[in-house]
Enzyme design. Structure first.
Site, PDB file in Angstrom:
ATOM      1  N   CYS A 258       6.464  -4.878   2.524  1.00 24.13           N
ATOM      2  CA  CYS A 258       5.362  -5.468   3.304  1.00 24.13           C
ATOM      3  C   CYS A 258       5.586  -5.444   4.816  1.00 24.13           C
ATOM      4  CB  CYS A 258       5.115  -6.895   2.829  1.00 24.13           C
ATOM      5  SG  CYS A 258       4.600  -6.956   1.106  1.00 24.13           S
TER       6      CYS A 258
HETATM    7  N1  LIG Z   1       5.773  -6.787  -3.357  1.00 25.79           N
HETATM    8  C1  LIG Z   1       5.311  -7.808  -2.655  1.00 25.79           C
HETATM    9  O1  LIG Z   1       6.019  -8.771  -2.400  1.00 25.79           O
HETATM   10  C2  LIG Z   1       3.882  -7.815  -2.156  1.00 25.79           C
HETATM   11  C3  LIG Z   1       3.365  -9.022  -1.660  1.00 25.79           C
HETATM   12  C4  LIG Z   1       2.061  -9.057  -1.218  1.00 25.79           C
HETATM   13  C5  LIG Z   1       1.292  -7.901  -1.238  1.00 25.79           C
HETATM   14  N2  LIG Z   1       1.817  -6.730  -1.700  1.00 25.79           N
HETATM   15  C6  LIG Z   1       0.950  -5.557  -1.726  1.00 25.79           C
HETATM   16  O2  LIG Z   1       0.542  -5.318  -3.051  1.00 25.79           O
HETATM   17  C7  LIG Z   1       0.427  -3.926  -3.312  1.00 25.79           C
HETATM   18  C8  LIG Z   1       1.301  -3.523  -4.481  1.00 25.79           C
HETATM   19  O3  LIG Z   1       2.667  -3.791  -4.127  1.00 25.79           O
HETATM   20  P1  LIG Z   1       3.831  -3.820  -5.201  1.00 25.79           P
HETATM   21  O4  LIG Z   1       5.023  -4.354  -4.486  1.00 25.79           O
HETATM   22  O5  LIG Z   1       3.375  -4.490  -6.448  1.00 25.79           O
HETATM   23  O6  LIG Z   1       4.036  -2.258  -5.474  1.00 25.79           O
HETATM   24  P2  LIG Z   1       4.855  -1.619  -6.686  1.00 25.79           P
HETATM   25  O7  LIG Z   1       5.245  -0.267  -6.227  1.00 25.79           O
HETATM   26  O8  LIG Z   1       5.892  -2.551  -7.186  1.00 25.79           O
HETATM   27  O9  LIG Z   1       3.761  -1.492  -7.846  1.00 25.79           O
HETATM   28  C9  LIG Z   1       2.646  -0.679  -7.761  1.00 25.79           C
HETATM   29  C10 LIG Z   1       2.408  -0.018  -9.115  1.00 25.79           C
HETATM   30  O10 LIG Z   1       1.230   0.769  -9.028  1.00 25.79           O
HETATM   31  C11 LIG Z   1       1.411   1.924  -9.838  1.00 25.79           C
HETATM   32  N3  LIG Z   1       0.439   2.948  -9.444  1.00 25.79           N
HETATM   33  C12 LIG Z   1       0.480   3.811  -8.406  1.00 25.79           C
HETATM   34  N4  LIG Z   1      -0.622   4.562  -8.387  1.00 25.79           N
HETATM   35  C13 LIG Z   1      -1.383   4.177  -9.452  1.00 25.79           C
HETATM   36  C14 LIG Z   1      -2.636   4.592  -9.954  1.00 25.79           C
HETATM   37  N5  LIG Z   1      -3.339   5.534  -9.346  1.00 25.79           N
HETATM   38  N6  LIG Z   1      -3.087   3.984 -11.051  1.00 25.79           N
HETATM   39  C15 LIG Z   1      -2.384   3.020 -11.677  1.00 25.79           C
HETATM   40  N7  LIG Z   1      -1.196   2.571 -11.231  1.00 25.79           N
HETATM   41  C16 LIG Z   1      -0.697   3.150 -10.133  1.00 25.79           C
HETATM   42  C17 LIG Z   1       2.859   2.298  -9.590  1.00 25.79           C
HETATM   43  O11 LIG Z   1       3.359   3.119 -10.628  1.00 25.79           O
HETATM   44  C18 LIG Z   1       3.521   0.924  -9.550  1.00 25.79           C
HETATM   45  O12 LIG Z   1       3.971   0.510 -10.841  1.00 25.79           O
HETATM   46  C19 LIG Z   1       0.770  -3.241  -1.986  1.00 25.79           C
HETATM   47  O13 LIG Z   1      -0.393  -3.054  -1.268  1.00 25.79           O
HETATM   48  C20 LIG Z   1       1.612  -4.275  -1.280  1.00 25.79           C
HETATM   49  O14 LIG Z   1       1.562  -4.135   0.114  1.00 25.79           O
HETATM   50  C21 LIG Z   1       3.097  -6.668  -2.182  1.00 25.79           C
END
Ligand SMILES: NC(=O)c1ccc[n+]([C@@H]2O[C@H](COP(=O)([O-])OP(=O)(O)OC[C@H]3O[C@@H](n4cnc5c(N)ncnc54)[C@H](O)[C@@H]3O)[C@@H](O)[C@H]2O)c1
Length: 416
Positions: A258
């Site tokens: 993030c």
């Molecule tokens: N990790 C955090 O602490 C956090 C906190 C707040 C917001 N966010 C935001 O949330 C979002 C997701 O973050 P995350 O940490 O969960 O990411 P992550 O990489 O852990 O998970 C994302 C998942 O999406 C899947 N994916 C990718 N393309 C895809 C598609 N076309 N169809 C289906 N699945 C698909 C990936 O395989 C992965 O499992 C980002 O925008 C991030 O900035 C993350």
């Protein structure tokens, strides 16, 4: 029974899906990564915030699949795919584009789609809506679309999905109302804003606020070192002010998915409005410099005992981007490993949450033997399960980038 679809089963999607399932909904999770789908189907959680026991508790209501078609029955579909940066530090909306295109193939009238991924203001209305409308369905008439930023803080236990207020902004009034009703199922406090843009910018404000304040205290840490003042004593003292001050601790730089990424979504968008977001750029610059400054502290510390970095055995303690988690994305420890390796250090590491670092050919080794065998221990991430005081007593030299040994007052310990 309410059916909720989750697209993207990562750090955000899994806890969110489990939260809805625990509230009684049926949850269908979709991910392009078949390994994640298989793991979830086998009841194995790969996200630390969700134990496999918690997953077992909702096994009859939560399913995972690689097929978007399985979302056909969902009343609401929440998109939680990654939003990284390209190598040129521009928004990489590829995963979101594929998810939206795949959804457009299967959307049905009456469904609600909510984007949870962090992104720049305008993404939901100007970018996601046209892709979803390739389905032939019109937003506001046939389907509803809203933006609701995810606020999960991996490793945090004092606030949960239920007790953390959830900001929601709909493309239309009705879209917003539907999203609010949905989140009422899992959150005690849903905060409606007038538009997706306000919700998108609110999320970025939260992250930029952290990034700027971390940069501020990091800059002061470098100055305090030059002035011979202990920054930790200063921060502890300032934090006694009961109002008008919020504590941020210095450290080796920012990591995770993030803070090093999200602010640049706004800088990029701002350029299209002939606007330079100077706080964001400056904070990014200061925070990016921190691993180099920390390297200098290691060099100075070794220099004082007449050792070069080359050939010194350096133990990196903690490689995750923050305490209590196993996520190494953008971790400053990786940068430090790179910098130290380039100077010829013999590197090893210990991290109870990160069993191996394939890109460095290293595995986490047992701590006690490593400490005795190292010329210098570099505390990069302080996990709560590690007794840093005991370790510092047994080490030759310690450089503590997290201030965890500040009660110790030992001569072999140098702090940021
Ligand atoms: N990790 C955090 O602490 C956090 C906190 C707040 C917001 N966010 C935001 O949330 C979002 C997701 O973050 P995350 O940490 O969960 O990411 P992550 O990489 O852990 O998970 C994302 C998942 O999406 C899947 N994916 C990718 N393309 C895809 C598609 N076309 N169809 C289906 N699945 C698909 C990936 O395989 C992965 O499992 C980002 O925008 C991030 O900035 C993350």
């Amino acid at each position: 029974m309410l059916t909720v679809g989750i697209v993207g089963l990562g750090y955000v999607g899994v806890p969110l899906g489990v939260g809805f399932a625990e509230a009684g909904a049926r949850v269908v999770g979709v991910d392009v990564d078949a390994r994640k789908v298989t793991a979830l189907a086998a009841g194995e959680s790969y996200v630390e915030d969700v134990s496999s026991e918690r997953l077992a508790g909702v096994a009859d209501r939560l399913s995972a699949t690689t097929r978007y078609a399985d979302l056909a029955e969902a009343e609401a579909i929440l998109i939680c795919v990654p939003t990284p940066l390209t190598p040129n530090r521009e928004p990489e909306l590829g995963p979101l584009r594929s998810a939206a295109r795949a959804l457009a193939e299967i959307l049905r009238p009456g469904q609600l789609v909510v984007l949870e991924s962090t992104t720049y203001p305008g993404t939901t209305r100007d970018w996601l809506v046209p892709l979803l409308e390739e389905s032939g369905l019109r937003v506001g008439r046939d389907i509803s679309v809203a933006y609701s930023p995810e606020r999960v803080d991996p490793g945090r236990t004092d606030y949960t999905l239920r007790t953390t207020p959830k900001v929601v902004g709909g493309v239309t009034e009705r879209c917003g109302r539907r999203a609010e009703e949905l989140y009422d199922v899992v959150c005690d406090d849903v905060v409606r804003v007038s538009s997706p843009e306000a919700a998108e910018l609110a999320k970025l404000l939260e992250n930029i606020f952290r990034s700027v304040n971390i940069a501020l205290v990091n800059e002061l840490a470098v100055l305090a070192d030059r002035m011979g003042i202990d920054i930790w004593e200063v921060v502890d003292a300032a934090a006694t002010k009961p109002y008008g001050f919020m504590r941020f601790d210095p450290g080796p730089g920012m990591g995770g998915h993030c803070l090093p990424v999200d602010p640049f979504y706004l800088s990029w968008r701002a350029r299209q409005f002939d606007f330079a977001t100077e706080f964001i750029e400056l904070a990014g610059k200061v925070n990016q410099q921190m691993p180099y400054y920390c390297l200098e502290r290691v060099e100075r510390t070794l220099n004082d005992v007449e050792r070069p970095v080359r050939g010194s055995r350096i133990l990196i303690l903690g490689v995750a981007y923050k305490s209590g988690v196993g996520d190494v994305r953008e971790s400053p420890a990786l940068k430090l490993l790179d910098l130290l390796a380039a100077r010829g250090a013999e590197l090893s590491y210990h991290d109870p949450h990160v069993p191996s670092l394939a890109e460095f050919g290293l595995t986490s080794l047992p701590l006690d033997a490593l400490v005795a065998d190292s010329d210098l221990v570099l505390i990069v991430t302080a996990h709560p399960s590690v007794d840093h005081d005991r370790l510092a007593r047994g080490a030759r030299l310690v450089v503590d980038l997290r201030g965890v040994t500040r009660e110790l007052g030992a001569a072999n310990v140098v702090r940021l």
